[in-house]
Design an enzyme around this catalytic site. Structure first.
Site: not given
Length: 592
Positions: A2, A27, A73, A97-98, A467, A471, A474, A490, A587
């Protein structure tokens, strides 16, 4: 997640709001809207990109000297025009926002007073609540409403009966004021205001501010009028321009040598060294990519500094019983410094008596930096792409410097000269890693056709495999998982067949022979291997090898990251995805 932009001036603020929202697109968001006062309250909202909102405001010739804008968002309620901000109650309009945790209880109280709700959001509760304090001026009404809100919020409010002022407030979500000449602004990120000012005032939790064209007035959580320091933002418009690159993610991948160099110019000062001398362990708190940086740091802190280190997912740490160590260094890692889970975990650690805290962050005035006893600033510059790249490698550089500093102040016998020499080589080593882009693009042409991928690493390279998998999932939306290569037998080996690409990191280190054996297990099951390896790695049929220039061993995990970023980037391109704004992601995750 947001974004907020607000302005009060003696000129039309709609272009300022739209440009500010455009600068906040990184964002993450799914809808956008603006509201202005021009004789009456006017609002325009849309789903999708800010470009569509601009088209609508141009079409309607929207104008006003005071206004608020927002990119949303979705949390409460699906992405739709009715759930998009700003929300309205009578002549009151609010962006937020929040998350308001007690919105259901307040909603019931307001319905009993006759208020009707037209959206599924928690934000509409704020608009009606402020409106319910009819008879008070807007500044007092917002303060009264905020006293009833529980949760995290940054809000900006305008009222149709007062076109000369806007009111903003924050609690647990970032918000700042921008000061101009005969005009003033507010935003959730200073980058949104670079078009109009670099003079900013960061609000603190509980602050409520009245903003007019000529002045700002700030009250703290007790209602006392206070002054907050003025800062001149070091950001420039050039720093957040795309330049000649196709995407911000591509630009930021190639900025990593420079970001590492800038970060390596930072130092832990005398005060920090005195504090570090007294600690006996480390606790790292982080989320997502920053968590992976912490996992790499655990190897360094234990091997170089000789102290035990635990790494916790911030969103999990504060919800379990843990054994606190008052002599432990609590390290919070965050690109934005506003990650809600990391901030809450840090406060929880402090509440348990763990007072030695260090923030590793990319934003100097962030909540994480202000909440920590010590701070180390990564000099990666603005990171616009949602998928973190240069911030990650800058964090790794900072964490390696932390390990070296602790080892030195504790008088530990370790190869300091060799490690420092390696750190000086880091920018050049990262530049060498970028030369593999053509090969990563070729790998991506095959992997982009798959639905799943498996990443393998051993030792300090296992978090790098994690990581790399993150990526890929994402931005390409390919399901990817990472495993310590020794765990193949395993369970994960059951997944391996000709349709499952396996990407492995195999540098020349003490575990090379071990991972070679793991790769043979994959080949024996018909899996197709893609291996990042040292220059002398032997190539066999059915194995794709990208040979990396040898870098000092301590740098290997950092350098190995870049080809995996490039692999994800090119796979996403080939699948036609929005590389900088992957679906469902934001973001800066400022809510739990």
């Amino acid at each position: 997640m947001c974004g907020i932009v607000a302005a009060v001036a003696k000129r039309n603020v709609v272009p300022i709001l739209i440009e500010g929202l455009r600068r906040l697109e990184y964002r993450g968001y799914d809808s956008a809207g603006v509201a202005v006062i021009n004789g009456s309250l006017k609002r325009v909202r849309s789903c999708g990109r800010v470009a569509e909102l601009k088209r609508l405001t141009d079409e309607q010739r929207l104008e006003g000297t005071i206004g608020i804008g927002h990119t949303r968002w979705a949390t409460h309620g699906v992405p739709s025009e009715k759930n998009a901000h700003p929300h309205i109650s009578g002549g009151i309009s609010v962006v937020h926002n929040g998350i308001i945790e007690n919105h259901e209880a307040i909603r019931a109280q307001l319905r009993a007073k006759g208020y009707e709700f037209t959206s599924d959001t928690d934000t509409e509760v704020i608009a009606h609540l402020i409106h319910s304090f009819d008879g008070r001026n807007l500044f007092d009404a917002v303060q009264a409403a905020c006293r009833q809100l529980k949760g995290a919020y940054a809000i900006a409010v305008i009222a149709a009966n007062d076109a000369a002022r806007l009111v903003v407030a924050r609690m647990g979500a970032p918000l700042l004021l921008g000061l101009g000449d005969g005009e003033n602004f507010a935003a959730s990120d200073s980058g949104a205001l670079l078009q109009v000012t670099r003079s900013v005032v960061y609000l603190e939790d509980g602050d409520c501010a009245e903003v007019t064209p000529g002045a700002v007035r700030i009250a703290d959580r007790r209602g006392h009028i206070v002054e907050r320091p003025l800062h001149v933002s070091q950001l420039t418009a050039d720093a957040i321009d795309l330049g000649s690159y196709r995407h911000y993610m591509q630009k930021e991948i190639f900025e990593q040598p420079a970001a590492a160099y800038a970060t390596l110019q930072e130092r832990f000062g005398y005060r920090a060294e005195q504090k570090l001398r007294s600690i006996d362990s480390a606790l790292i708190l982080a989320c997502g990519t920053s968590y992976h940086a912490g996992l790499v740091a655990r190897y360094w802190l234990e091997a170089i500094a000789g102290i035990p280190c635990s790494v916790e997912i911030a969103s999990e740490y504060r919800y379990r019983e843990s054994v606190a160590n008052p002599r432990s260094l609590v390290v919070g890692i965050s690109q934005s410094g506003e990650t809600a889970d990391t901030l809450a975990a840090l406060e929880h650690a402090k509440s348990l008596g763990q007072r030695h805290t260090l923030a590793i962050c990319n934003v100097p005035e962030s909540a994480l930096m202000r909440s920590s006893e010590l701070g180390f600033l990564t000099r990666a510059g603005p990171e616009i792409g949602v998928a973190s790249t240069k911030a990650f490698t800058a964090q790794l550089a900072a964490l390696l410097m932390l390990a070296v500093t602790i080892a030195r102040v504790k008088g530990r016998n370790f190869p300091e000269r060799e490690i420092l020499a390696a750190l000086h080589q880091l920018p050049a080593a990262l530049a060498n890693g970028l030369r593999l882009e053509p090969q990563m693009a070729a790998w991506a042409a095959k992997i982009a056709q798959c639905d799943h991928a498996l990443f393998l690493g051993r030792g300090v390279h296992y978090p790098i495999a994690m990581e790399g998998a993150l990526k890929l999932k994402e931005i390409s939306y390919i399901h990817a998982e990472a495993y310590a290569a020794g765990e193949l037998k395993h369970g994960p080996l059951a997944l391996v067949d000709a349709a499952m690409p396996v990407i492995a990191i195999a540098p020349r280190d003490a575990l090379l022979d071990k991972i070679k054996s793991n790769l043979q297990e994959v080949r024996a099951r018909g899996g197709e291997l893609y291996v990042l390896a040292a220059e002398d790695f032997s190539e066999s049929d059915g194995v794709h090898v990208a040979r990396m220039h040898d870098a000092p061993g301590v740098l290997s995990p950092v350098v190995s990251t870049l080809p995996l970023q490039l692999l994800a980037y090119h796979a996403a391109l080939l699948r036609g995805n929005d590389v900088d704004k992957p679906r469902n992601l934001a973001k800066s995750v400022t809510v739990e």
